[in-house]
Design a protein around this motif. Structure first.
Motif, PDB file in Angstrom:
ATOM      1  N   PRO A 133       0.831  -1.208   0.000  1.00 54.19           N
ATOM      2  CA  PRO A 133       0.000   0.000   0.000  1.00 54.19           C
ATOM      3  C   PRO A 133       0.872   1.266   0.000  1.00 54.19           C
ATOM      4  O   PRO A 133       1.848   1.348   0.744  1.00 54.19           O
ATOM      5  CB  PRO A 133      -0.804  -0.091   1.301  1.00 54.19           C
ATOM      6  N   TYR A 134       0.504   2.204  -0.847  1.00 53.31           N
ATOM      7  CA  TYR A 134       1.099   3.542  -0.854  1.00 53.31           C
ATOM      8  C   TYR A 134      -0.013   4.503  -0.464  1.00 53.31           C
ATOM      9  O   TYR A 134      -0.969   4.692  -1.228  1.00 53.31           O
ATOM     10  CB  TYR A 134       1.673   3.879  -2.234  1.00 53.31           C
ATOM     11  N   VAL A 135       0.099   5.073   0.727  1.00 52.33           N
ATOM     12  CA  VAL A 135      -0.992   5.881   1.275  1.00 52.33           C
ATOM     13  C   VAL A 135      -0.569   7.338   1.354  1.00 52.33           C
ATOM     14  O   VAL A 135       0.509   7.660   1.879  1.00 52.33           O
ATOM     15  CB  VAL A 135      -1.399   5.384   2.675  1.00 52.33           C
ATOM     16  N   VAL A 136      -1.408   8.215   0.822  1.00 53.85           N
ATOM     17  CA  VAL A 136      -1.227   9.655   0.952  1.00 53.85           C
ATOM     18  C   VAL A 136      -2.212  10.129   2.017  1.00 53.85           C
ATOM     19  O   VAL A 136      -3.425  10.037   1.822  1.00 53.85           O
ATOM     20  CB  VAL A 136      -1.490  10.385  -0.375  1.00 53.85           C
ATOM     21  N   ALA A 137      -1.689  10.607   3.151  1.00 56.54           N
ATOM     22  CA  ALA A 137      -2.536  11.022   4.263  1.00 56.54           C
ATOM     23  C   ALA A 137      -2.282  12.501   4.544  1.00 56.54           C
ATOM     24  O   ALA A 137      -1.512  12.857   5.432  1.00 56.54           O
ATOM     25  CB  ALA A 137      -2.250  10.168   5.499  1.00 56.54           C
ATOM     26  N   GLY A 138      -2.919  13.361   3.763  1.00 60.55           N
ATOM     27  CA  GLY A 138      -2.692  14.798   3.877  1.00 60.55           C
ATOM     28  C   GLY A 138      -3.940  15.575   4.220  1.00 60.55           C
ATOM     29  O   GLY A 138      -4.113  16.708   3.761  1.00 60.55           O
ATOM     30  N   MET A 139      -4.828  14.975   5.031  1.00 61.15           N
ATOM     31  CA  MET A 139      -6.148  15.567   5.283  1.00 61.15           C
ATOM     32  C   MET A 139      -6.309  15.993   6.735  1.00 61.15           C
ATOM     33  O   MET A 139      -7.406  16.065   7.255  1.00 61.15           O
ATOM     34  CB  MET A 139      -7.234  14.560   4.901  1.00 61.15           C
ATOM     35  N   GLY A 140      -5.170  16.330   7.396  1.00 60.51           N
ATOM     36  CA  GLY A 140      -5.199  16.571   8.828  1.00 60.51           C
ATOM     37  C   GLY A 140      -5.630  17.944   9.278  1.00 60.51           C
ATOM     38  O   GLY A 140      -5.562  18.239  10.462  1.00 60.51           O
TER      39      GLY A 140
END
Length: 335
Positions: A227-234
């Motif tokens: 998995p490559y996860v982009v977590a930029g919703m903080g």
């Protein structure tokens, strides 16, 4: 938060509740402060929002953390180093009396060994939206590549000696993204791939931020699904899908193709309208990821995505469907 700090605060409060429910630490994926990485921004954008987060906070820098306003005397990353790479934990004047002390990471790129998991965090430098992230080139040098090669070799040797940990690589800039404001970083990914191949070990998960949304890709390398996860919703106030008069152009999911190296690549989940954070749970057998959504009005949390990495079978399974894209999907996969 910048213009609308309430989004960052409501997510921060939900994360503080997560600590009460057992979270051990937070691994920040960069852009601790905006728009410039100087000390005067740390209280309003870091120490105050996370005042109730009662656990350690580790971080890799983002491009804004390395940005210096023209005419200022400070050097790039000075404030980040002072707050996250101090010689020993202490109360910073930037915190304005907050209880949190500085962190004593060994550098802006570093390895964190925790129970069941090893994080290798890299600094992908100060490139803004339309430019790729960089971990090595003729300008910044090859120190990070040397570090990465050594750390991957150490991870491989540890596994051979029975000290088995899941391997997570973290960069601020994403290798893949469909963001309308940011670009993927294929050169950076190729360098990481070459280091992994040389060491004979592949990551079990790649985490990144930078793009202000949530994305989860599945990439297959040598039969291993990663998995490559982009977590930029903080909490950044201007999510692509929330801009006035600019409806989301979210790609259809799943969208399948191949990356620049010919590896199968599938965009499993795309969400550019929802704030939240990524909760990661690691055991000797699996990594479980949950995109915890946070309603900015009520503070109520939900589940936007859930996935499990089987560390023995090298497979990825989705445990819950993500919300559907809400506007005219394009179906295009940027890679």
């Amino acid at each position: 938060g910048i213009k609308r700090p309430e989004y960052q605060f409501v997510v921060a409060d939900a994360m503080a509740d997560d600590v009460a429910n057992g979270a051990s630490f937070w691994y920040h994926l960069g852009d601790v402060v905006y728009y410039f990485g100087q000390e005067q921004y740390y209280f309003e954008q870091f120490y105050d929002p996370y005042r109730d987060y009662n656990a350690p906070i580790f971080a890799i820098p983002g491009n804004h953390d390395g940005a210096v306003f023209k005419g200022e005397s400070g050097k790039s990353l000075d404030a980040f180093v002072a707050n996250f790479c101090a010689g020993q934990p202490a109360h910073s004047t930037d915190s304005q009396g907050a209880a949190r002390t500085t962190m004593d990471q060994p550098g802006v790129y570093f390895t964190l060994n925790a129970p069941f998991v090893k994080f290798i965090g890299l600094y992908s430098n100060a490139s803004e939206g339309g430019t790729e992230g960089v971990i090595a080139n003729s300008t910044v040098g090859n120190a990070q590549l040397t570090f990465l090669n050594r750390q991957l070799a150490a991870a491989k040797a540890e596994r051979a000696n029975g000290q088995w940990r899941a391997l997570v690589i973290a960069t601020h800039h994403p290798p893949f993204t469909g963001s309308p404001q940011h670009v993927p970083s294929p050169t950076m990914l190729q360098q990481i791939d070459q280091a992994c191949t040389a060491a004979g070990i592949q990551p079990d998960l790649h985490l990144s931020g930078h793009a202000h949304l949530y994305e989860r890709y599945t990439r297959t390398v040598g039969g291993k699904r990663i998995p490559y996860v982009v977590a930029g919703m903080g909490g950044y106030y201007n999510l692509p899908g929330l801009k006035p008069g600019k409806p989301s152009t979210a790609p259809k999911t799943p969208a399948s193709g191949k990356d620049a190296s010919g590896n199968p690549l599938t965009l499993e989940v795309y969400n550019d309208t929802t704030f939240g954070f990524l909760r990661i749970t690691v055991s000797p057998a699996a990594i479980t990821g949950v995109f915890v959504t946070v309603d900015p009005t009520s503070g109520k949390t939900g589940v936007g995505d859930s996935f499990t990495v089987d560390l023995h079978a090298n497979t990825v399974s989705s445990a819950a469907a993500a919300p559907k894209a809400r506007a005219k999907p394009t179906g295009k996969l940027k890679k």
